[in-house]
Write a protein that holds these residues in place. Structure first.
Motif, PDB file in Angstrom:
ATOM      1  N   SER A  88       0.834  -1.203   0.000  1.00 39.37           N
ATOM      2  CA  SER A  88       0.000   0.000   0.000  1.00 39.37           C
ATOM      3  C   SER A  88       0.877   1.264   0.000  1.00 39.37           C
ATOM      4  O   SER A  88       0.614   2.222  -0.732  1.00 39.37           O
ATOM      5  CB  SER A  88      -0.892  -0.030   1.241  1.00 39.37           C
ATOM      6  N   GLU A  89       1.957   1.217   0.817  1.00 37.81           N
ATOM      7  CA  GLU A  89       2.881   2.354   0.858  1.00 37.81           C
ATOM      8  C   GLU A  89       3.572   2.546  -0.494  1.00 37.81           C
ATOM      9  O   GLU A  89       3.734   3.669  -0.971  1.00 37.81           O
ATOM     10  CB  GLU A  89       3.942   2.128   1.951  1.00 37.81           C
ATOM     11  N   LYS A  94       4.340   5.315  -5.595  1.00 37.91           N
ATOM     12  CA  LYS A  94       4.290   5.268  -7.065  1.00 37.91           C
ATOM     13  C   LYS A  94       3.344   6.349  -7.585  1.00 37.91           C
ATOM     14  O   LYS A  94       3.675   7.080  -8.523  1.00 37.91           O
ATOM     15  CB  LYS A  94       3.837   3.875  -7.514  1.00 37.91           C
ATOM     16  N   GLN A  95       2.181   6.420  -6.920  1.00 41.23           N
ATOM     17  CA  GLN A  95       1.183   7.431  -7.326  1.00 41.23           C
ATOM     18  C   GLN A  95       1.775   8.837  -7.188  1.00 41.23           C
ATOM     19  O   GLN A  95       1.658   9.663  -8.083  1.00 41.23           O
ATOM     20  CB  GLN A  95      -0.068   7.289  -6.437  1.00 41.23           C
ATOM     21  N   GLU A 100       4.344  13.716  -9.637  1.00 42.93           N
ATOM     22  CA  GLU A 100       5.527  14.580  -9.764  1.00 42.93           C
ATOM     23  C   GLU A 100       6.009  14.598 -11.228  1.00 42.93           C
ATOM     24  O   GLU A 100       6.369  15.644 -11.749  1.00 42.93           O
ATOM     25  CB  GLU A 100       6.664  14.093  -8.865  1.00 42.93           C
ATOM     26  N   LYS A 101       6.017  13.388 -11.824  1.00 42.65           N
ATOM     27  CA  LYS A 101       6.488  13.255 -13.224  1.00 42.65           C
ATOM     28  C   LYS A 101       5.604  14.082 -14.149  1.00 42.65           C
ATOM     29  O   LYS A 101       6.101  14.758 -15.048  1.00 42.65           O
ATOM     30  CB  LYS A 101       6.470  11.767 -13.612  1.00 42.65           C
ATOM     31  N   GLN A 102       4.282  14.015 -13.922  1.00 42.46           N
ATOM     32  CA  GLN A 102       3.341  14.753 -14.780  1.00 42.46           C
ATOM     33  C   GLN A 102       3.570  16.266 -14.626  1.00 42.46           C
ATOM     34  O   GLN A 102       3.477  17.013 -15.600  1.00 42.46           O
ATOM     35  CB  GLN A 102       1.893  14.397 -14.429  1.00 42.46           C
ATOM     36  N   LYS A 103       3.890  16.718 -13.420  1.00 37.69           N
ATOM     37  CA  LYS A 103       4.143  18.144 -13.191  1.00 37.69           C
ATOM     38  C   LYS A 103       5.386  18.579 -13.939  1.00 37.69           C
ATOM     39  O   LYS A 103       5.451  19.693 -14.441  1.00 37.69           O
ATOM     40  CB  LYS A 103       4.328  18.420 -11.694  1.00 37.69           C
ATOM     41  N   LEU A 104       6.368  17.693 -14.007  1.00 41.46           N
ATOM     42  CA  LEU A 104       7.622  18.014 -14.654  1.00 41.46           C
ATOM     43  C   LEU A 104       7.482  18.014 -16.191  1.00 41.46           C
ATOM     44  O   LEU A 104       8.249  18.664 -16.876  1.00 41.46           O
ATOM     45  CB  LEU A 104       8.738  17.048 -14.237  1.00 41.46           C
ATOM     46  N   GLU A 105       6.527  17.288 -16.704  1.00 45.92           N
ATOM     47  CA  GLU A 105       6.372  17.193 -18.167  1.00 45.92           C
ATOM     48  C   GLU A 105       5.684  18.359 -18.717  1.00 45.92           C
ATOM     49  O   GLU A 105       5.336  19.330 -18.684  1.00 45.92           O
ATOM     50  CB  GLU A 105       5.563  15.955 -18.556  1.00 45.92           C
TER      51      GLU A 105
END
Length: 105
Positions: A88-89, A94-95, A100-105
Motif C-alpha cells: 500500500s505504501e 508510485k502514485q 511529480e512526473k506529470q508536473k515536470l512534463e
C-alpha cells in the motif's frame, strides 16, 4: 458277618476314594485352565497399556506439531499484513512519483 460288612465298607471307601480322586483331577484341570486364562489376561493388559502409551505419545507429538503450526500460521499472517502495508505504501509512493512526473512534463 463282620468280614462281609468290612469288605462292603472297604469297597465303598475305595469307590469314594476313586470318586474323590477323579473330582480332584477335574478341579486341578479347571484350576490350570483358570491360571492359563489369568496369564493370558495379564498379557493382554500389558499389551493394552503399551498401546495406550503409544497413542498418548502420538497425541503429545500431535499437540506439539499443532502448536508449531499455529505459531507459523500467526507468523505468516503477520508477514502478510506487513507485506500488504508495504504494498500500500509503495502504491502511494508510485502514485506520488507519477504525479511529480506529470508536473515536470
Amino acid at each position: 458277618s463282620n468280614c462281609t460288612r468290612l469288605a462292603e465298607e472297604s469297597s465303598e471307601l475305595a469307590a469314594t476314594k476313586q470318586s474323590l480322586e477323579e473330582e480332584k483331577q477335574k478341579l486341578e484341570g479347571e484350576l490350570s485352565q483358570l491360571r492359563e486364562a489369568e496369564m493370558q489376561h495379564r498379557n493382554e493388559m500389558k499389551e493394552h497399556r503399551a498401546n495406550i502409551a503409544v497413542v498418548e505419545g502420538e497425541r503429545d507429538a500431535a499437540r506439539v506439531a499443532e502448536t508449531g503450526l499455529s505459531e507459523r500460521l500467526q507468523e505468516s499472517e503477520s508477514n502478510c499484513t506487513r507485506l500488504a502495508e508495504e504494498s500500500s505504501e509503495l502504491a502511494a509512493t508510485k502514485q506520488s512519483l507519477e504525479e511529480e512526473k506529470q508536473k515536470l512534463e
